[in-house]
Scaffold this active site. Structure first.
Site, PDB file in Angstrom:
ATOM      1  N   ARG A   1       0.796  -1.232   0.000  1.00 40.42           N
ATOM      2  CA  ARG A   1       0.000   0.000   0.000  1.00 40.42           C
ATOM      3  C   ARG A   1       0.832   1.287   0.000  1.00 40.42           C
ATOM      4  O   ARG A   1       0.551   2.211  -0.759  1.00 40.42           O
ATOM      5  CB  ARG A   1      -0.902   0.053   1.247  1.00 40.42           C
ATOM      6  CG  ARG A   1      -2.119  -0.765   1.151  1.00 40.42           C
ATOM      7  CD  ARG A   1      -2.446  -1.333   2.509  1.00 40.42           C
ATOM      8  NE  ARG A   1      -1.515  -2.426   2.770  1.00 40.42           N
ATOM      9  CZ  ARG A   1      -1.781  -3.691   2.457  1.00 40.42           C
ATOM     10  NH1 ARG A   1      -2.941  -4.010   1.991  1.00 40.42           N
ATOM     11  NH2 ARG A   1      -0.889  -4.645   2.647  1.00 40.42           N
ATOM     12  N   THR A   2       1.809   1.353   0.894  1.00 40.38           N
ATOM     13  CA  THR A   2       2.532   2.623   1.039  1.00 40.38           C
ATOM     14  C   THR A   2       3.315   2.920  -0.232  1.00 40.38           C
ATOM     15  O   THR A   2       3.277   4.037  -0.761  1.00 40.38           O
ATOM     16  CB  THR A   2       3.465   2.562   2.268  1.00 40.38           C
ATOM     17  OG1 THR A   2       2.703   2.063   3.361  1.00 40.38           O
ATOM     18  CG2 THR A   2       4.014   3.923   2.624  1.00 40.38           C
TER      19      THR A   2
ATOM     20  N   LYS B   1      27.573  -4.461  -2.459  1.00 40.32           N
ATOM     21  CA  LYS B   1      29.028  -4.357  -2.669  1.00 40.32           C
ATOM     22  C   LYS B   1      29.713  -3.711  -1.470  1.00 40.32           C
ATOM     23  O   LYS B   1      30.880  -3.367  -1.518  1.00 40.32           O
ATOM     24  CB  LYS B   1      29.315  -3.515  -3.913  1.00 40.32           C
ATOM     25  CG  LYS B   1      28.731  -4.082  -5.185  1.00 40.32           C
ATOM     26  CD  LYS B   1      29.139  -3.203  -6.366  1.00 40.32           C
ATOM     27  CE  LYS B   1      28.044  -3.092  -7.374  1.00 40.32           C
ATOM     28  NZ  LYS B   1      28.270  -2.000  -8.326  1.00 40.32           N
TER      29      LYS B   1
ATOM     30  N   ARG C   1      11.353   3.767   3.282  1.00 38.14           N
ATOM     31  CA  ARG C   1      10.974   2.850   4.363  1.00 38.14           C
ATOM     32  C   ARG C   1      12.213   2.034   4.713  1.00 38.14           C
ATOM     33  O   ARG C   1      12.896   1.523   3.815  1.00 38.14           O
ATOM     34  CB  ARG C   1       9.843   1.924   3.891  1.00 38.14           C
ATOM     35  CG  ARG C   1       9.563   0.801   4.861  1.00 38.14           C
ATOM     36  CD  ARG C   1       8.338  -0.001   4.459  1.00 38.14           C
ATOM     37  NE  ARG C   1       7.122   0.734   4.746  1.00 38.14           N
ATOM     38  CZ  ARG C   1       5.910   0.171   4.781  1.00 38.14           C
ATOM     39  NH1 ARG C   1       5.774  -1.123   4.551  1.00 38.14           N
ATOM     40  NH2 ARG C   1       4.843   0.893   5.046  1.00 38.14           N
TER      41      ARG C   1
ATOM     42  N   HIS D   1       5.308   5.622  11.652  1.00 37.58           N
ATOM     43  CA  HIS D   1       4.760   5.518  10.293  1.00 37.58           C
ATOM     44  C   HIS D   1       3.868   6.756  10.116  1.00 37.58           C
ATOM     45  O   HIS D   1       2.644   6.666  10.062  1.00 37.58           O
ATOM     46  CB  HIS D   1       3.961   4.222  10.160  1.00 37.58           C
ATOM     47  CG  HIS D   1       3.678   3.779   8.752  1.00 37.58           C
ATOM     48  ND1 HIS D   1       3.808   4.616   7.662  1.00 37.58           N
ATOM     49  CD2 HIS D   1       3.255   2.587   8.252  1.00 37.58           C
ATOM     50  CE1 HIS D   1       3.486   3.934   6.565  1.00 37.58           C
ATOM     51  NE2 HIS D   1       3.147   2.712   6.898  1.00 37.58           N
TER      52      HIS D   1
HETATM   53  N1  ASP Z   1       1.625  -1.815   6.898  1.00 30.96           N
HETATM   54  C1  ASP Z   1       1.783  -1.305   8.230  1.00 30.96           C
HETATM   55  C2  ASP Z   1       3.245  -1.063   8.516  1.00 30.96           C
HETATM   56  O1  ASP Z   1       4.064  -1.162   7.622  1.00 30.96           O
HETATM   57  C3  ASP Z   1       1.140  -2.199   9.231  1.00 30.96           C
HETATM   58  C4  ASP Z   1       1.617  -3.621   9.203  1.00 30.96           C
HETATM   59  O2  ASP Z   1       2.494  -3.997   8.408  1.00 30.96           O
HETATM   60  O3  ASP Z   1       1.071  -4.357  10.027  1.00 30.96           O
HETATM   61  O4  ASP Z   1       3.570  -0.736   9.628  1.00 30.96           O
HETATM   62  N1   CP Z   2      -0.300   0.103   5.763  1.00 31.80           N
HETATM   63  C1   CP Z   2       0.899  -0.155   5.194  1.00 31.80           C
HETATM   64  O1   CP Z   2       1.900   0.488   5.502  1.00 31.80           O
HETATM   65  O2   CP Z   2       0.857  -1.133   4.251  1.00 31.80           O
HETATM   66  P1   CP Z   2       2.121  -1.698   3.469  1.00 31.80           P
HETATM   67  O3   CP Z   2       3.044  -2.285   4.509  1.00 31.80           O
HETATM   68  O4   CP Z   2       1.558  -2.719   2.512  1.00 31.80           O
HETATM   69  O5   CP Z   2       2.787  -0.555   2.769  1.00 31.80           O
END
Ligand code: ASP
Ligand code: CP
Length: 360
Positions: free
Chosen positions: A86-87, A115, A136, A169
């Site tokens: 999603r993110t 490397k 991330r 987050h």
């Molecule tokens: N997608 C969210 C996160 O990356 C929640 C999860 O993974 O449970 O923190």
């Molecule tokens: N809610 C969220 O962060 O989803 P993803 O980990 O799929 O990005």
């Protein structure tokens, strides 16, 4: 408006600041988004309004074409050193809506880190080609470190934290606020609502960021519902105490269900297990099934940052209380609003909106 600058502080001094103090360093250009504590209620409201305007403008082809011109002079680098659906996708889609070109590294094993290049050097490399870094990373605080490092180079570009370690987050918390705001817009807004967080609250970074944003609203009551081993950490409770936000910490989901206006479910974050220890914890009482809808308020909403496992039974997916699919889509609009304000270009959207008044 704070004019504190990261370049004026040695790393150790910056690292030692409280979250609230750190937030004051992100309020001037290049407008990093790194922690929930940098937001004010006014800023949240600005972002939510802008997200709705972008969404409405985007409905028509001429509006969508206008939006695509807004940041067509910018390039974004998406660096995701942890898995994401999603993110990653919603940030990518938000960039496309605003006309930014994107580049990505979705797996450090495909970059020159294999490397022996340090993550710091990798990020500095990305910043040479991009105007924005969306990142991330499994290491808590690493996005802050990258922002600090860039402030000490000649090319300081904004960094948006798309999830760091088990600590923050912030952009998920923005889409959660947007979802709460839209869900309660005809029932007095977010103020005064009762919000229950359920599941792995100890390691769930989304809960840690959202709980803090909710302190910016009046008369809130928060419930932290989890087995003892997965309960919310004291640092968050201390922040709530300082802000004067009421809360209850309990393992008793059944007693909280009828009181909550919003129930925020989370999955077990077992990627942080040292030795599969969370498999020993009984989480069967921390899930929602169809029969629970009977004991919840009729107007209550069920949220989840996703991905889910079994904590929400799929047979409630199409019930009006289940807002998690909408919540996910809201991420695209609020992230577009965030990117636009990062570059200070929101005025053009507001002018277009006021001139053309797009239909709802
Ligand atoms: N997608 C969210 C996160 O990356 C929640 C999860 O993974 O449970 O923190
Ligand atoms: N809610 C969220 O962060 O989803 P993803 O980990 O799929 O990005």
């Amino acid at each position: 408006m704070s004019d504190k600058k990261l370049k004026d502080l040695p790393w150790q001094d910056f690292k030692a600041l409280s979250l609230k103090e750190k937030g004051e360093y992100f309020l001037a250009p290049p407008y990093h988004t790194l922690i929930a504590q940098q937001f004010t209620r006014e800023k949240l409201e600005e972002l939510c309004n802008l997200a709705t305007r972008i969404k409405r403008i985007n409905k028509r082809r001429e509006g969508a074409n206008f939006l695509k011109t807004l940041l067509s002079d910018k390039r974004a680098m998406l660096y995701f050193a942890q898995p994401s659906s999603r993110t990653y996708l919603s940030f990518n889609a938000a960039c496309q809506i605003l006309g930014l070109d994107t580049m990505d590294v979705r797996d450090s094993s495909t970059s020159s880190e294999v490397k022996g290049e340090s993550p710091e050097d990798s990020l500095r490399t990305f910043s040479s080609y991009a105007d924005l870094i969306i990142m991330r990373h499994p290491k808590g605080g690493f996005a802050e470190r990258v922002a600090w490092m860039m402030a000490h180079t000649k090319r300081e570009i904004p960094v948006l934290n798309a999830g760091s370690g088990a600590d923050q987050h912030p952009t998920q918390a923005l889409l959660d606020i947007y979802t709460l705001q839209r869900s309660f817009e005809n029932s007095g807004g977010i103020d005064g609502k009762h919000v229950a967080f359920v599941g792995d609250l100890k390691r769930g970074r989304t809960v840690r960021s959202l709980a803090w944003l909710l302190t910016l609203y009046k008369n809130m009551t928060l419930y932290f519902v989890a087995p003892e081993a997965l309960q919310i950490s004291d640092d968050i409770l201390e922040l709530l105490d300082t802000a004067g936000t009421k809360y209850e910490v309990t393992p008793d989901f059944a007693s909280v269900m009828p009181k909550a206006d919003a129930i925020y479910m989370t999955r077990i974050q077992d990627e942080w297990d040292m030795q599969n220890e969370s498999s020993e914890i009984d989480i069967s009482d921390f899930s929602i099934r169809a029969e629970h809808l009977e004991i919840m308020k009729e107007s209550a909403i069920i949220m989840h940052p996703l991905p889910r496992r079994k904590e929400i039974c799929t047979d409630i997916d199409n019930e009006p209380q289940a807002v998690y699919w909408r919540q996910m889509r809201n991420g695209m609009w609020i992230r577009a609003a965030l990117i636009l304000t990062t570059f200070g270009r929101q005025g053009e959207v507001n002018k277009y909106y006021d001139d053309y008044k797009p239909v709802k």
